[in-house]
Design a protein around this motif. Structure first.
Motif, mmCIF file in Angstrom:
data_model
loop_
_atom_site.group_PDB
_atom_site.id
_atom_site.type_symbol
_atom_site.label_atom_id
_atom_site.label_comp_id
_atom_site.label_asym_id
_atom_site.label_seq_id
_atom_site.Cartn_x
_atom_site.Cartn_y
_atom_site.Cartn_z
ATOM 1 N N LEU A 1 0.859 -1.186 0.000
ATOM 2 C CA LEU A 1 0.000 0.000 0.000
ATOM 3 C C LEU A 1 0.894 1.235 0.000
ATOM 4 O O LEU A 1 1.807 1.350 0.839
ATOM 5 C CB LEU A 1 -0.920 0.023 1.211
ATOM 6 C CG LEU A 1 -1.990 -1.074 1.310
ATOM 7 C CD1 LEU A 1 -1.419 -2.341 1.932
ATOM 8 C CD2 LEU A 1 -3.178 -0.596 2.133
ATOM 9 N N VAL B 1 -6.611 2.123 4.996
ATOM 10 C CA VAL B 1 -6.506 3.026 3.846
ATOM 11 C C VAL B 1 -6.237 4.461 4.296
ATOM 12 O O VAL B 1 -5.905 5.308 3.462
ATOM 13 C CB VAL B 1 -7.790 2.968 2.991
ATOM 14 C CG1 VAL B 1 -7.935 1.592 2.359
ATOM 15 C CG2 VAL B 1 -9.025 3.311 3.822
ATOM 16 N N LEU C 1 -4.288 6.634 1.410
ATOM 17 C CA LEU C 1 -3.928 5.643 0.404
ATOM 18 C C LEU C 1 -3.904 6.243 -0.998
ATOM 19 O O LEU C 1 -4.859 6.889 -1.432
ATOM 20 C CB LEU C 1 -4.899 4.462 0.451
ATOM 21 C CG LEU C 1 -4.552 3.289 -0.458
ATOM 22 C CD1 LEU C 1 -3.257 2.633 -0.022
ATOM 23 C CD2 LEU C 1 -5.702 2.274 -0.483
ATOM 24 N N TYR D 1 -2.945 0.670 -4.193
ATOM 25 C CA TYR D 1 -3.115 -0.623 -3.516
ATOM 26 C C TYR D 1 -2.752 -1.741 -4.503
ATOM 27 O O TYR D 1 -3.354 -1.849 -5.565
ATOM 28 C CB TYR D 1 -4.549 -0.777 -3.038
ATOM 29 C CG TYR D 1 -4.910 -2.166 -2.571
ATOM 30 C CD1 TYR D 1 -4.312 -2.740 -1.455
ATOM 31 C CD2 TYR D 1 -5.879 -2.925 -3.266
ATOM 32 C CE1 TYR D 1 -4.649 -4.014 -1.028
ATOM 33 C CE2 TYR D 1 -6.218 -4.193 -2.839
ATOM 34 C CZ TYR D 1 -5.603 -4.744 -1.725
ATOM 35 O OH TYR D 1 -5.952 -5.997 -1.312
#
Length: 388
Positions: free
Chosen positions: A182, A364, A380, A383
């Motif tokens: 991430l 996130v 985030l 991903y």
């Protein structure tokens, strides 16, 4: 004839003799001298006059008597409300309308705020008696028992909303997320210095061991990285080593059989128990709990667990919140919010973490604050799940 002057001599003698006889014939009492005491004497004396004594100090004026305050007039009774003026154009008087919902809402609000009300008139008294009492507000949810930051030897504790804490032996299903990378946009402030940086979280496991690494890279300031390594157990993650590398490297190791966390800087060992996490694995452990059974953790559920850094261990407390829509660099994401509540140590971190169901409940967004001004906020950006 003889000389005239010689003739006058006998005459002059006769006159003088007559005067003498007249003087001697006066009474003696009339010519006696006055007594010495009755005589008026005039004497001149030098008299030294002493200066007059100073006048006595004037007495202090007596304070004027305070005027007696006039008695306060009694408040005049409030006049009865005047009737609304009739319109000039003759028209039939409208029938009184019942109070609308806004009026009832205002009355309830005034009652809740316990605001002062005017003296009741007979009409008000009748209306109050006829009005139904507002329903009592629902009782607040009981707060979980306070846990000291130093109770690090306690196992993880789950307190569902409105319920007592679950017994420590309660089985909690775990669903570990698959490996993923991430990437985040990071922003924050450190000692008054604002910064923007890139951050990355790498997560992988093989069913027996796991490894997680999170790093933040700042231009001209270098990189800070945290690494967590440990075992996969039926209860989730069991960290063995935690490393925090910045300007210098510090670490902690966890020995569950002896119930000790040991620190590389020589700080005294901390007591730990099953369920202990480090400051990186804790977010992945929460992901595994939520992914296995989100219905077990309704909004308001509190999760207490021991969390260790590279120099100390404390209790961290998370409260499950609502699912929120986030606008992130990766796009719009629905995520479950968990708030990290402040502990007794005010310098400890607090903040929130958002877990996305569509991304295996991986974090996130992570926002943590420390002290009054310092914070870091990771959002985030990308991903990438790891394919097996």
């Amino acid at each position: 004839m003889g000389s005239p002057s010689k003739a006058l001599i006998p005459v002059t003698g006769v006159v003088l003799a007559a005067h003498a006889a007249l003087l001697w014939s006066l009474p003696a009492a009339n010519i006696q001298p006055q007594a010495k005491d009755d005589q008026l004497l005039m004497q001149t004396r030098m008299v030294e006059i002493a200066p007059p004594p100073p006048p006595p100090p004037a007495p202090a004026p007596e304070p004027a008597p305070k005027p007696t305050p006039a008695p306060r007039p009694k408040p005049a009774p409030k006049p009865a409300p005047k009737a609304a003026p009739q319109p000039r154009v003759p028209a039939p008087a409208p029938a009184p309308e019942p109070a609308g919902p806004e009026s009832e809402s205002n009355q309830t609000l005034a009652s809740d705020m316990q605001s002062p009300v005017a003296p009741e008139t007979e009409a008000n008294s009748t209306q109050t008696a006829a009005a139904p009492e507002p329903p009592a507000p629902p009782a607040p949810e009981p707060e979980p028992a306070e846990i000291s930051d130093g109770d690090t030897a306690k196992p993880m504790q789950i307190t569902p909303a409105g319920s007592a804490p679950l017994p420590p032996s309660t089985p909690l299903p775990i669903a570990l997320p698959g490996g993923a990378t991430l990437e985040f946009n990071a922003s924050g402030q450190v000692k008054g210095f604002n910064y923007s940086a890139g951050a990355e979280l790498q997560w992988q496991h093989d069913g027996q061991y796991y490894q997680a690494r999170q790093s933040i890279s700042m231009f001209l300031l270098g990189e800070r990285a945290q690494t967590s390594e440990g075992l996969i157990t039926p209860n989730g993650l069991q960290p063995l080593n935690f490393t925090d590398k910045g300007r210098k490297t510090q670490s902690a190791s966890f020995d569950l059989p002896t119930g000790k966390a040991r620190f590389s800087d020589g700080t005294a060992d901390a007591a730990i128990a099953e369920g202990v996490q480090d400051r990186l694995s804790v977010f992945l452990q929460l992901s595994a709990l939520m992914a296995a059974g989100p219905e077990r953790y309704p909004q308001g559920t509190v999760i207490d667990l021991t969390t260790s850094g590279a120099r100390s261990a404390v209790r961290w407390r998370f409260r499950v919140g609502a699912t929120e829509a986030l606008e992130l660099p990766i796009g719009s994401v629905m995520a479950l919010r968990l708030d990290k509540l402040p502990g007794q140590n005010k310098s400890d971190q607090q903040g929130a973490i958002w877990l996305a169901p569509t991304m295996q409940y991986l974090p996130v967004r992570i926002r943590l604050t420390q002290g009054q001004d310092d914070f870091v906020d990771l959002k985030l950006k990308k991903y990438r799940p790891v394919t097996q």
